[in-house]
Design a protein around this motif. Structure first.
Motif, PDB file in Angstrom:
ATOM      1  N   ALA A 187      65.177-106.992  30.780  1.00 63.70           N
ATOM      2  CA  ALA A 187      64.557-107.416  32.009  1.00 63.70           C
ATOM      3  C   ALA A 187      65.445-106.662  32.999  1.00 63.70           C
ATOM      4  O   ALA A 187      64.457-106.382  34.094  1.00 63.70           O
ATOM      5  N   ALA A 188      66.502-106.242  33.189  1.00 64.41           N
ATOM      6  CA  ALA A 188      67.205-105.665  34.253  1.00 64.41           C
ATOM      7  C   ALA A 188      66.796-104.030  34.263  1.00 64.41           C
ATOM      8  O   ALA A 188      66.815-103.339  35.361  1.00 64.41           O
ATOM      9  N   MET A 189      66.531-103.514  33.183  1.00 67.09           N
ATOM     10  CA  MET A 189      66.570-101.833  33.255  1.00 67.09           C
ATOM     11  C   MET A 189      65.343-101.398  32.309  1.00 67.09           C
ATOM     12  O   MET A 189      65.459-100.197  31.889  1.00 67.09           O
ATOM     13  N   GLY A 190      64.663-102.237  31.691  1.00 66.67           N
ATOM     14  CA  GLY A 190      63.731-101.829  30.699  1.00 66.67           C
ATOM     15  C   GLY A 190      62.912-100.514  30.967  1.00 66.67           C
ATOM     16  O   GLY A 190      62.628 -99.516  30.158  1.00 66.67           O
ATOM     17  N   ASP A 191      62.556-100.611  32.371  1.00 70.18           N
ATOM     18  CA  ASP A 191      61.703 -99.342  32.940  1.00 70.18           C
ATOM     19  C   ASP A 191      62.615 -98.048  32.668  1.00 70.18           C
ATOM     20  O   ASP A 191      62.135 -96.980  32.568  1.00 70.18           O
ATOM     21  N   SER A 192      63.769 -98.036  32.680  1.00 70.16           N
ATOM     22  CA  SER A 192      64.610 -96.813  32.686  1.00 70.16           C
ATOM     23  C   SER A 192      65.134 -96.402  31.285  1.00 70.16           C
ATOM     24  O   SER A 192      66.023 -95.824  31.097  1.00 70.16           O
ATOM     25  N   ILE A 193      64.710 -97.041  30.248  1.00 67.37           N
ATOM     26  CA  ILE A 193      64.986 -96.992  28.922  1.00 67.37           C
ATOM     27  C   ILE A 193      64.114 -96.178  27.914  1.00 67.37           C
ATOM     28  O   ILE A 193      63.382 -96.867  27.476  1.00 67.37           O
ATOM     29  N   PRO A 194      64.342 -94.971  27.658  1.00 60.18           N
ATOM     30  CA  PRO A 194      63.461 -94.258  26.812  1.00 60.18           C
ATOM     31  C   PRO A 194      64.174 -94.205  25.419  1.00 60.18           C
ATOM     32  O   PRO A 194      63.395 -93.653  24.441  1.00 60.18           O
ATOM     33  N   CYS A 195      65.353 -94.760  25.039  1.00 60.93           N
ATOM     34  CA  CYS A 195      65.771 -94.517  23.827  1.00 60.93           C
ATOM     35  C   CYS A 195      66.838 -95.585  23.600  1.00 60.93           C
ATOM     36  O   CYS A 195      67.516 -96.062  24.767  1.00 60.93           O
ATOM     37  N   VAL A 196      67.120 -96.359  22.281  1.00 62.58           N
ATOM     38  CA  VAL A 196      68.021 -97.008  21.896  1.00 62.58           C
ATOM     39  C   VAL A 196      68.795 -96.675  20.651  1.00 62.58           C
ATOM     40  O   VAL A 196      68.458 -95.897  20.039  1.00 62.58           O
ATOM     41  N   HIS A 197      70.118 -97.033  20.911  1.00 67.35           N
ATOM     42  CA  HIS A 197      71.108 -96.869  19.614  1.00 67.35           C
ATOM     43  C   HIS A 197      71.150 -98.070  18.859  1.00 67.35           C
ATOM     44  O   HIS A 197      71.422 -99.126  19.683  1.00 67.35           O
ATOM     45  N   ALA A 230      66.638-108.026  18.369  1.00 62.62           N
ATOM     46  CA  ALA A 230      66.584-106.939  19.654  1.00 62.62           C
ATOM     47  C   ALA A 230      65.072-106.069  19.408  1.00 62.62           C
ATOM     48  O   ALA A 230      64.495-105.693  19.944  1.00 62.62           O
ATOM     49  N   VAL A 231      65.139-105.473  17.967  1.00 61.88           N
ATOM     50  CA  VAL A 231      64.192-104.614  17.405  1.00 61.88           C
ATOM     51  C   VAL A 231      62.860-105.369  17.574  1.00 61.88           C
ATOM     52  O   VAL A 231      61.731-105.006  18.039  1.00 61.88           O
ATOM     53  N   ARG A 232      62.909-106.912  16.922  1.00 60.00           N
ATOM     54  CA  ARG A 232      61.635-107.240  17.083  1.00 60.00           C
ATOM     55  C   ARG A 232      61.358-107.697  18.612  1.00 60.00           C
ATOM     56  O   ARG A 232      59.746-107.448  18.690  1.00 60.00           O
ATOM     57  N   PHE A 233      61.936-107.899  19.427  1.00 62.65           N
ATOM     58  CA  PHE A 233      61.766-108.136  20.693  1.00 62.65           C
ATOM     59  C   PHE A 233      61.106-106.895  21.468  1.00 62.65           C
ATOM     60  O   PHE A 233      60.256-106.810  22.174  1.00 62.65           O
ATOM     61  N   LEU A 234      61.966-105.679  21.019  1.00 58.32           N
ATOM     62  CA  LEU A 234      61.243-104.373  21.536  1.00 58.32           C
ATOM     63  C   LEU A 234      60.029-104.289  21.125  1.00 58.32           C
ATOM     64  O   LEU A 234      58.909-103.685  21.732  1.00 58.32           O
ATOM     65  N   LYS A 235      59.574-104.595  19.824  1.00 57.94           N
ATOM     66  CA  LYS A 235      58.474-104.213  19.335  1.00 57.94           C
ATOM     67  C   LYS A 235      57.206-105.151  20.010  1.00 57.94           C
ATOM     68  O   LYS A 235      56.100-104.654  20.211  1.00 57.94           O
ATOM     69  N   ASP A 236      57.627-106.340  20.245  1.00 61.69           N
ATOM     70  CA  ASP A 236      56.670-107.502  21.166  1.00 61.69           C
ATOM     71  C   ASP A 236      56.543-106.664  22.357  1.00 61.69           C
ATOM     72  O   ASP A 236      55.488-107.026  23.022  1.00 61.69           O
ATOM     73  N   LYS A 237      57.580-106.146  23.081  1.00 56.62           N
ATOM     74  CA  LYS A 237      57.423-105.381  24.401  1.00 56.62           C
ATOM     75  C   LYS A 237      56.641-103.843  24.169  1.00 56.62           C
ATOM     76  O   LYS A 237      56.582-103.470  25.219  1.00 56.62           O
TER      77      LYS A 237
END
Length: 273
Positions: A187-197, A230-237
């Protein structure tokens, strides 16, 4: 989903082995953090004079270079010249490979105020952006070490310039070390995240291979970190960035061999609905 892995997973593999196994395991890309020739690929011939052939090899296997993981430490004033020199080499390699993303660290002297560390980071990025080709790279700050909370990382983005720096979100670090729920981080930084580890761990302080904080890395989905949720959350987003497996075999020799770990990661993440 775009799947990649950092080559920390396979420190003993040659470039040819890395590419072959990546394709056979079902990955889409490779994030280079060393080969069997050493950690810094910008000093290796196959990424210098031989880089055109290296790129052909990668692309012939149906892959891309998802990123290059540097050792640049933005907030370390003592490494300013070294950081800029590494950035210069890394721009050439990333451009030659067709890679857009370059990982950096924050680090810095914890005995000084955050504002002083941020000033050092801005100066460092100012000098990096003066280099030819720097504006064609997505420079990413990894959530790591003291730069874990979204509050601190947002302060870094504001100080350096959000058009010049993004976030590489290590979900294990922000949840395990920072104790920040992944929903809050996004919520705080999603627009700035193009990659996750992504990596998993269990808290077993009495085990032989536990780290100093008592945690021990395990295969993804086998531990206690909320990476599946977290992956399920990201997929939903509808997150469309890179899902990068960071299997730290180079630093933890006791971990599973890369042949097993890479296949386990693809199987695990593809099973998440």
């Amino acid at each position: 989903m775009k799947l990649a892995f950092t080559t920390l997973a396979c420190p003993g593999w040659s470039l040819e082995e890395i590419v072959k196994e990546a394709a056979e395991c079902g990955f889409d890309g490779v994030d280079f953090r060393g080969t069997d020739q050493g950690l810094d690929i910008t000093l290796q011939e196959q990424f210098l004079g031989g880089i055109a052939g290296t790129r052909r090899l990668i692309e012939d296997h149906g892959l891309v270079t998802s990123g290059v993981s540097s050792s640049i430490s933005l907030c370390d004033a003592s490494k300013l010249e070294e950081n800029v020199e590494e950035a210069k080499r890394t721009i050439e390699v990333a451009t030659g490979l067709g890679a857009r993303q370059v990982r950096t660290f924050g680090n810095g002297d914890t005995s000084v105020d955050r504002s002083e560390r941020l000033a050092v980071a801005k100066r460092c990025m100012d000098e990096i952006y003066a280099l030819d080709g720097a504006d064609k790279i997505d420079w990413l700050l990894e959530l790591h070490d003291i730069w874990i909370s979204s509050e601190d990382c947002n302060a870094m983005l504001d100080a350096v310039g959000r058009d010049r720096l993004g976030i590489l979100w290590d979900i294990g670090h922000s949840t395990r070390i920072g104790s920040e729920p992944f929903e809050e981080t996004y919520a705080a930084m999603g627009d700035s995240i193009p990659c996750v580890h992504l990596k998993d761990a269990v808290y077993q302080p009495d085990q032989e291979f536990a780290m100093k904080d008592g945690w021990r890395y395990v295969l993804p989905g086998k531990g206690e970190l909320p990476i599946t949720d977290a992956v399920r959350f990201l997929k939903d987003k509808e997150f469309d960035g890179w899902y990068v497996f960071e299997h730290e075999k180079r630093w933890h020799a006791n971990l599973e061999e890369p042949e097993e770990a890479l296949r386990a990661y693809v199987s695990w993440i593809r099973s998440i609905d």
